[in-house]
Design a protein around this motif. Structure first.
Motif, PDB file in Angstrom:
ATOM      1  N   VAL A 170       0.846  -1.205   0.000  1.00  0.00           N
ATOM      2  CA  VAL A 170       0.000   0.000   0.000  1.00  0.00           C
ATOM      3  C   VAL A 170       0.887   1.263   0.000  1.00  0.00           C
ATOM      4  O   VAL A 170       1.745   1.429   0.867  1.00  0.00           O
ATOM      5  CB  VAL A 170      -0.923  -0.004   1.235  1.00  0.00           C
ATOM      6  CG1 VAL A 170      -1.773   1.255   1.299  1.00  0.00           C
ATOM      7  CG2 VAL A 170      -1.810  -1.250   1.227  1.00  0.00           C
ATOM      8  N   GLY A 171       0.673   2.113  -0.993  1.00  0.00           N
ATOM      9  CA  GLY A 171       1.487   3.333  -1.109  1.00  0.00           C
ATOM     10  C   GLY A 171       2.952   3.020  -1.369  1.00  0.00           C
ATOM     11  O   GLY A 171       3.821   3.847  -1.128  1.00  0.00           O
ATOM     12  N   GLY A 172       3.232   1.808  -1.859  1.00  0.00           N
ATOM     13  CA  GLY A 172       4.629   1.421  -2.123  1.00  0.00           C
ATOM     14  C   GLY A 172       5.348   0.953  -0.875  1.00  0.00           C
ATOM     15  O   GLY A 172       6.572   0.787  -0.882  1.00  0.00           O
ATOM     16  N   ASP A 173       4.586   0.714   0.198  1.00  0.00           N
ATOM     17  CA  ASP A 173       5.177   0.247   1.469  1.00  0.00           C
ATOM     18  C   ASP A 173       5.676  -1.183   1.294  1.00  0.00           C
ATOM     19  O   ASP A 173       4.889  -2.126   1.280  1.00  0.00           O
ATOM     20  CB  ASP A 173       4.106   0.331   2.572  1.00  0.00           C
ATOM     21  CG  ASP A 173       4.503  -0.406   3.840  1.00  0.00           C
ATOM     22  OD1 ASP A 173       5.696  -0.736   3.996  1.00  0.00           O
ATOM     23  OD2 ASP A 173       3.612  -0.629   4.677  1.00  0.00           O
ATOM     24  N   GLN A 174       6.993  -1.331   1.183  1.00  0.00           N
ATOM     25  CA  GLN A 174       7.548  -2.643   0.844  1.00  0.00           C
ATOM     26  C   GLN A 174       7.441  -3.661   1.980  1.00  0.00           C
ATOM     27  O   GLN A 174       7.648  -4.841   1.766  1.00  0.00           O
ATOM     28  CB  GLN A 174       8.994  -2.520   0.397  1.00  0.00           C
ATOM     29  CG  GLN A 174       9.938  -2.001   1.470  1.00  0.00           C
ATOM     30  CD  GLN A 174      11.392  -2.060   1.001  1.00  0.00           C
ATOM     31  OE1 GLN A 174      11.670  -1.996  -0.185  1.00  0.00           O
ATOM     32  NE2 GLN A 174      12.317  -2.181   1.930  1.00  0.00           N
ATOM     33  N   VAL A 175       7.147  -3.196   3.195  1.00  0.00           N
ATOM     34  CA  VAL A 175       7.087  -4.133   4.322  1.00  0.00           C
ATOM     35  C   VAL A 175       5.645  -4.392   4.778  1.00  0.00           C
ATOM     36  O   VAL A 175       5.420  -5.004   5.812  1.00  0.00           O
ATOM     37  CB  VAL A 175       7.972  -3.660   5.500  1.00  0.00           C
ATOM     38  CG1 VAL A 175       9.442  -3.794   5.137  1.00  0.00           C
ATOM     39  CG2 VAL A 175       7.662  -2.235   5.926  1.00  0.00           C
ATOM     40  N   CYS A 176       4.665  -3.920   3.990  1.00  0.00           N
ATOM     41  CA  CYS A 176       3.236  -4.119   4.298  1.00  0.00           C
ATOM     42  C   CYS A 176       2.927  -3.799   5.756  1.00  0.00           C
ATOM     43  O   CYS A 176       2.436  -4.653   6.505  1.00  0.00           O
ATOM     44  CB  CYS A 176       2.775  -5.517   3.936  1.00  0.00           C
ATOM     45  SG  CYS A 176       0.965  -5.645   3.925  1.00  0.00           S
ATOM     46  N   GLY A 177       3.222  -2.563   6.135  1.00  0.00           N
ATOM     47  CA  GLY A 177       2.853  -2.122   7.482  1.00  0.00           C
ATOM     48  C   GLY A 177       4.053  -1.751   8.317  1.00  0.00           C
ATOM     49  O   GLY A 177       5.037  -2.494   8.378  1.00  0.00           O
ATOM     50  N   SER A 178       3.932  -0.593   8.950  1.00  0.00           N
ATOM     51  CA  SER A 178       4.999  -0.142   9.852  1.00  0.00           C
ATOM     52  C   SER A 178       5.283  -1.212  10.902  1.00  0.00           C
ATOM     53  O   SER A 178       4.370  -1.895  11.378  1.00  0.00           O
ATOM     54  CB  SER A 178       4.536   1.137  10.555  1.00  0.00           C
ATOM     55  OG  SER A 178       5.463   1.468  11.563  1.00  0.00           O
ATOM     56  N   HIS A 179       6.581  -1.343  11.239  1.00  0.00           N
ATOM     57  CA  HIS A 179       6.982  -2.291  12.281  1.00  0.00           C
ATOM     58  C   HIS A 179       7.339  -1.567  13.581  1.00  0.00           C
ATOM     59  O   HIS A 179       8.043  -2.119  14.430  1.00  0.00           O
ATOM     60  CB  HIS A 179       8.180  -3.125  11.816  1.00  0.00           C
ATOM     61  CG  HIS A 179       7.828  -4.154  10.774  1.00  0.00           C
ATOM     62  ND1 HIS A 179       7.329  -3.810   9.542  1.00  0.00           N
ATOM     63  CD2 HIS A 179       7.882  -5.505  10.786  1.00  0.00           C
ATOM     64  CE1 HIS A 179       7.110  -4.906   8.843  1.00  0.00           C
ATOM     65  NE2 HIS A 179       7.442  -5.954   9.574  1.00  0.00           N
ATOM     66  N   HIS A 180       6.899  -0.322  13.724  1.00  0.00           N
ATOM     67  CA  HIS A 180       7.173   0.388  14.968  1.00  0.00           C
ATOM     68  C   HIS A 180       6.557  -0.391  16.129  1.00  0.00           C
ATOM     69  O   HIS A 180       5.630  -1.185  15.938  1.00  0.00           O
ATOM     70  CB  HIS A 180       6.618   1.810  14.902  1.00  0.00           C
ATOM     71  CG  HIS A 180       7.352   2.674  13.906  1.00  0.00           C
ATOM     72  ND1 HIS A 180       7.072   4.004  13.696  1.00  0.00           N
ATOM     73  CD2 HIS A 180       8.380   2.392  13.065  1.00  0.00           C
ATOM     74  CE1 HIS A 180       7.884   4.497  12.779  1.00  0.00           C
ATOM     75  NE2 HIS A 180       8.681   3.538  12.379  1.00  0.00           N
ATOM     76  N   LEU A 181       7.062  -0.135  17.342  1.00  0.00           N
ATOM     77  CA  LEU A 181       6.686  -0.969  18.495  1.00  0.00           C
ATOM     78  C   LEU A 181       5.176  -1.066  18.694  1.00  0.00           C
ATOM     79  O   LEU A 181       4.670  -2.094  19.136  1.00  0.00           O
ATOM     80  CB  LEU A 181       7.339  -0.421  19.767  1.00  0.00           C
ATOM     81  CG  LEU A 181       8.858  -0.644  19.859  1.00  0.00           C
ATOM     82  CD1 LEU A 181       9.443   0.105  21.054  1.00  0.00           C
ATOM     83  CD2 LEU A 181       9.198  -2.127  19.946  1.00  0.00           C
ATOM     84  N   THR A 182       4.459  -0.007  18.353  1.00  0.00           N
ATOM     85  CA  THR A 182       3.009  -0.010  18.580  1.00  0.00           C
ATOM     86  C   THR A 182       2.249  -0.870  17.568  1.00  0.00           C
ATOM     87  O   THR A 182       1.032  -1.048  17.691  1.00  0.00           O
ATOM     88  CB  THR A 182       2.455   1.425  18.506  1.00  0.00           C
ATOM     89  OG1 THR A 182       2.972   2.020  17.312  1.00  0.00           O
ATOM     90  CG2 THR A 182       2.857   2.241  19.718  1.00  0.00           C
TER      91      THR A 182
END
Ligand code: FAD
Length: 524
Positions: free
Chosen positions: A463-475
């Motif tokens: 989505v939007g070119g997000d290569q990791v399919c979702g932020s991996h931030h702690l939250t």
């Protein structure tokens, strides 16, 4: 209409690994993939000139080679054609001052390069390498276990038993640290810090983001200890092997078959409706390897029946985007910093931690970064079979970019849609590489540019070119991936499960979410 035990939405590698395991356990499985080819982010095609094979997305298959799935099924995968190309000279960074640092699988080689920057850093590196296997045991166990209270308690207990209370706190602190915090307290050379920090930028861990230190730590130590692996002939070797396992075990894989709806009756997933209008029944499980936003109101037109889950899926946060530039080359780049750089799998280009932080901030603010972080992959330096004799391909990953362009940090490109600006932005990228490797442009035989929007067109999970399919931030990681209460791949709809990069343990080619789910459903 056909009836199966399990139906998979999408042929990403997690779904294929899950389907392979269940099919071998006797489940009747079917995988429906919207694209003409399988593999999602792991594909290899001749995008530029005939005879030049480019990895669309993933190029580094180390996670797959080191995965629990590969440990269990190495023989089957090999029978179905899986071949790796081992890498000794793994990753490096070139700097504007003409210096470079790189990590090779040989400890003495890496240590002598480190000593040229700092004798203390060389000693620190040796100490970290010596302590890596005992530390890795806990980190790999955490990353390779389901996010259940039982598994976490087991991991915690083992950690406490082996390292004691203070040692366990040290591991916990590493998991919470930002890349900058860990790198600045561990190394004194800014060149060394910058080289390692680039690994955080493969995900969405700019230097100052808490929870990011573990990626530079694990990647640098694992590359030092085990080297890296690419797919022989292309990353798609692993997809061909996985799909071969599925079909050999009686599973069905259909390409060009978009799933338009997951059918639900009485709170239970019953099957799928394809865009073609065909219906298929799943008596035991529907497994969706999709981005969370694709569920409520789309694949589940009436939602999941749980408003909290639907809201969480809609709010799932994506990381900034990526542009991929694939080049067919007459010859590898002539790196100004040193000819040795030609043999590395990855050459990272970013001048400092501050430059990385600025790039991330610009992308988050909708700006085209003036100095994007570049990951320059040189797969043919390791595996010449991907190009005609003597020729090369270059795999350039441009980190990080906004999905929607509001402005240009360099003030040169007028904000517009990605289709209108991608070639101009690719020129900026080539200028940067050219400043480190003069003459690059004269070597180009063909090029293909994929903007963040193009990545999403190829695979709606990006989505939007997000290569990791979702932020991996702690939250949004660990117990919170994809949302609190759903880290165990289940959904409020009975028999409907999620798999893939958006689910625990996240992105990468380790097939971990697919295999853990497969074991949960079908046993070991
Ligand atoms: C540019 C790039 C570079 C990367 N580099 C690396 C790397 O070097 N090493 C590494 O370990 N990882 C890398 N990654 C990350 C890694 O490749 C991904 O995290 C991983 O492959 C995701 O696998 P997945 O199982 O989640 O499915 P995906 O690969 O996302 O595939 C999902 C599939 O589902 C299909 N699909 C979606 N919706 C539907 C539908 N409704 N109906 C039918 N089909 C559908 C899609 O078309 C796609 O084929 C990279 C990713 C990208 C994009």
């Amino acid at each position: 209409m056909s009836e199966f035990d399990a139906i998979f939405v999408g042929a990403g590698h997690n779904s294929l690994a899950c389907a392979a395991h269940l099919a071998l356990k006797g489940w009747k499985t079917a995988v429906f993939e919207r694209n003409a080819t399988m593999g999602g982010a792991v594909q290899t095609h001749e995008y530029t000139v005939p005879g030049f094979r480019h990895d669309f997305g993933a190029m580094n298959l180390s996670l797959f080679a080191g995965s629990a799935f590969h440990r269990k099924y190495a023989n089957e995968l090999k029978t179905h054609g899986l071949e790796f190309a081992p890498v000794a000279d793994c990753f490096a960074s070139a700097f504007p001052d003409g210096r470079w640092f790189g990590v090779s699988n040989d400890l003495e080689t890496t240590a002598s390069r480190l000593a040229a920057f700092s004798a203390a850093d060389a000693a620190t590196w040796r100490r970290l390498v010596a302590g890596f296997m005992p530390e890795a045991e806990h980190l790999f166990r955490l990353l390779g276990s389901p996010m259940s209270a039982r598994a976490l308690a087991g991991t915690g207990w083992n950690l406490w038993r082996k390292k004691g209370f203070s040692g366990a706190l040290d591991t916990g602190r590493l998991l919470l640290s930002s890349p900058r915090a860990w790198l600045e307290e561990t190394f004194e050379s800014s060149h060394v810090r910058t080289t390692l920090a680039a690994w955080g930028m493969h995900l969405d861990f700019a230097p100052d983001i808490a929870g990011g230190a573990v990626f530079p730590y694990l990647e640098s130590m694992a590359n030092q200890a085990f080297g890296m692996v690419l797919g022989k002939g292309g990353a798609d070797t692993m997809i061909r092997a996985l799909s071969g396992m599925v079909t050999a075990a009686g599973g069905k894989i259909a390409t060009g078959a978009e799933v338009a709806e997951i059918t639900v009756a009485g709170g239970r997933a019953t099957g799928v409706r394809l865009a073609s209008g065909d219906f298929h029944i799943a008596s035991r499980a529907v497994i969706a390897g999709v981005a969370p936003k694709a569920l409520p109101g789309k694949l589940l037109p009436d939602g999941s029946g749980d408003a909290g889950f639907d809201a969480a899926m809609k709010k799932f946060r994506h990381a900034p985007g990526t542009m991929m530039i694939h080049l067919a080359l007459d010859d590898l780049p002539d790196w100004r910093a040193g000819a040795e750089l030609r043999q590395f799998a990855y050459v990272h280009l970013s001048s400092s931690l501050d430059a990385m932080s600025r790039t991330y901030q610009q992308a988050m603010a909708g700006m085209l970064p003036d100095e994007p972080v570049l990951v320059v992959g040189q797969p043919t330096a390791i595996d010449p079979s991907r190009a005609p004799e003597g020729k090369h391909v270059l795999w350039v990953q441009v980190r990080m970019l906004p999905a929607e362009i509001l402005g240009d940090a360099a003030g040169k490109i007028a904000p517009d849609r990605w289709d209108e600006v991608k070639q101009a932005y690719a020129e900026r990228v080539l200028d940067i590489i050219d400043s480190y490797a003069p003459g690059l442009r004269q070597k180009i035989l063909g090029r293909a540019v994929f903007s963040p929007l193009d990545l999403e067109r190829e695979n709606p999970n990006l989505v939007g070119g997000d290569q990791v399919c979702g932020s991996h931030h702690l939250t949004q990681n660990f117990l919170f991936r994809p949302a609190r209460g759903y880290a165990g791949w289940k959904t409020p709809v009975a028999n409907l499960h999620l798999t893939g990069a958006a689910t625990w343990p996240g992105a990468g080619t380790g097939a971990a979410s697919g295999y853990m789910l497969a074991q949960q459903l079908g046993g070991n």
